[in-house]
Write a protein that holds these residues in place. Structure first.
Motif, PDB file in Angstrom:
ATOM      1  N   THR A  43       1.182  -1.357   0.130  1.00 29.74           N
ATOM      2  CA  THR A  43       0.281  -0.011   0.070  1.00 29.74           C
ATOM      3  C   THR A  43       0.990   0.902  -0.013  1.00 29.74           C
ATOM      4  O   THR A  43       1.958   1.365   0.525  1.00 29.74           O
ATOM      5  N   GLN A  72       0.008  -4.233   9.465  1.00 36.16           N
ATOM      6  CA  GLN A  72      -1.433  -4.169   9.899  1.00 36.16           C
ATOM      7  C   GLN A  72      -2.390  -2.559   8.271  1.00 36.16           C
ATOM      8  O   GLN A  72      -2.986  -3.456   7.684  1.00 36.16           O
ATOM      9  N   GLU A  73      -1.055  -2.237   7.346  1.00 40.75           N
ATOM     10  CA  GLU A  73      -2.064  -1.135   6.605  1.00 40.75           C
ATOM     11  C   GLU A  73      -2.186  -2.129   5.537  1.00 40.75           C
ATOM     12  O   GLU A  73      -3.768  -2.576   4.938  1.00 40.75           O
ATOM     13  N   HIS A  74      -1.206  -3.324   4.993  1.00 41.95           N
ATOM     14  CA  HIS A  74      -1.339  -3.807   4.113  1.00 41.95           C
ATOM     15  C   HIS A  74      -2.711  -5.007   3.852  1.00 41.95           C
ATOM     16  O   HIS A  74      -3.023  -5.161   3.329  1.00 41.95           O
ATOM     17  N   ASN A  76      -6.084  -4.973   6.516  1.00 36.81           N
ATOM     18  CA  ASN A  76      -6.549  -4.059   6.169  1.00 36.81           C
ATOM     19  C   ASN A  76      -7.176  -3.269   5.163  1.00 36.81           C
ATOM     20  O   ASN A  76      -8.127  -3.779   4.852  1.00 36.81           O
ATOM     21  N   LYS A  77      -6.403  -2.749   4.243  1.00 35.85           N
ATOM     22  CA  LYS A  77      -6.384  -2.676   2.713  1.00 35.85           C
ATOM     23  C   LYS A  77      -6.172  -3.041   2.185  1.00 35.85           C
ATOM     24  O   LYS A  77      -6.776  -2.596   0.792  1.00 35.85           O
TER      25      LYS A  77
END
Ligand code: TYD
Length: 186
Positions: A43, A72-74, A76-77
């Motif tokens: 992301t 975490q970003e990867h 969830n997004k």
């Protein structure tokens, strides 16, 4: 979750990235929609963290925390939405890299890494993991030939010995998830 989550792991120089395309087309021929991605990254924010992780000097714990912040970003997004839509997510490195590099290589305690797994993705695990494995002399030769070395690639041989043996231990502990591929061939 309906999709399929495949991760690709191995020491630097094992050649895993070169196989991403072939693995993706194999899934496509089985009518899967593919999301090919990588860690750290995947992301915009996680790619910015990757820049820092590969190039900036930092404390060992900071490195571990940033790896999981990017993850975490990867998740969830990108990863979870793709899996929910029934896609095959093919990811160049995931949490096994953190156990191998931050745990094995950097010698951070297993429980510290596991506590971040429990925080960031208690409910997500790869369906299948390909571990590209090879003797370190061959990996080193490929790596040095290739380009400018990042912060991890500049580590000493003992570091990579620990990374490799942690990978192999994990693969032997979960034979139903891992396939070990001998990537010593040209
Ligand atoms: P990689 O994408 O394999 O590097 P390259 O683009 O040079 O082929 O991975 C980047 C580096 O990040 C790699 O040396 C391993 C390291 N890494 C960790 O130390 N822990 C992690 O959790 C992850 C995902 C990567």
């Amino acid at each position: 979750m309906k999709g399929f989550f495949l991760t690709i792991e191995g020491v630097d120089g094992a050649g895993k990235s070169s196989h991403m395309e072939r693995i993706s087309s194999c899934f496509q021929s089985r009518q899967y929609d593919i999301v090919a991605t990588r860690e750290p990254g995947g992301t915009p924010l996680a790619e910015s963290l990757r820049e820092l992780l590969l190039n900036q000097d930092m404390c060992l714990e900071t490195e571990l925390l940033l790896m999981f912040a990017a993850r975490q970003e990867h998740i969830n997004k990108l990863i979870k939405p793709a899996l929910a839509a029934g896609k095959a997510v093919i990811c160049d490195r995931f949490t096994d890299s953190s156990f191998a590099y931050q745990g094995g290589g950097r010698q951070l305690a297993h429980h510290k890494i596991q506590s971040l797994v429990d925080l960031v993705h208690p409910d997500l695990k790869p369906n299948f993991t390909l571990l590209f494995d090879l003797p370190l002399e061959i990996a080193r030769t490929r790596m040095v030939r290739e380009r400018n070395l990042d912060r991890f690639e500049q580590e000493q041989e003992e570091f990579f010995e620990r990374v490799r043996s942690t990978y192999l231990e994990r693969a032997h502990a979960e034979p139903e998830r891992f396939v070990i591929i001998d990537s010593s061939q040209p």
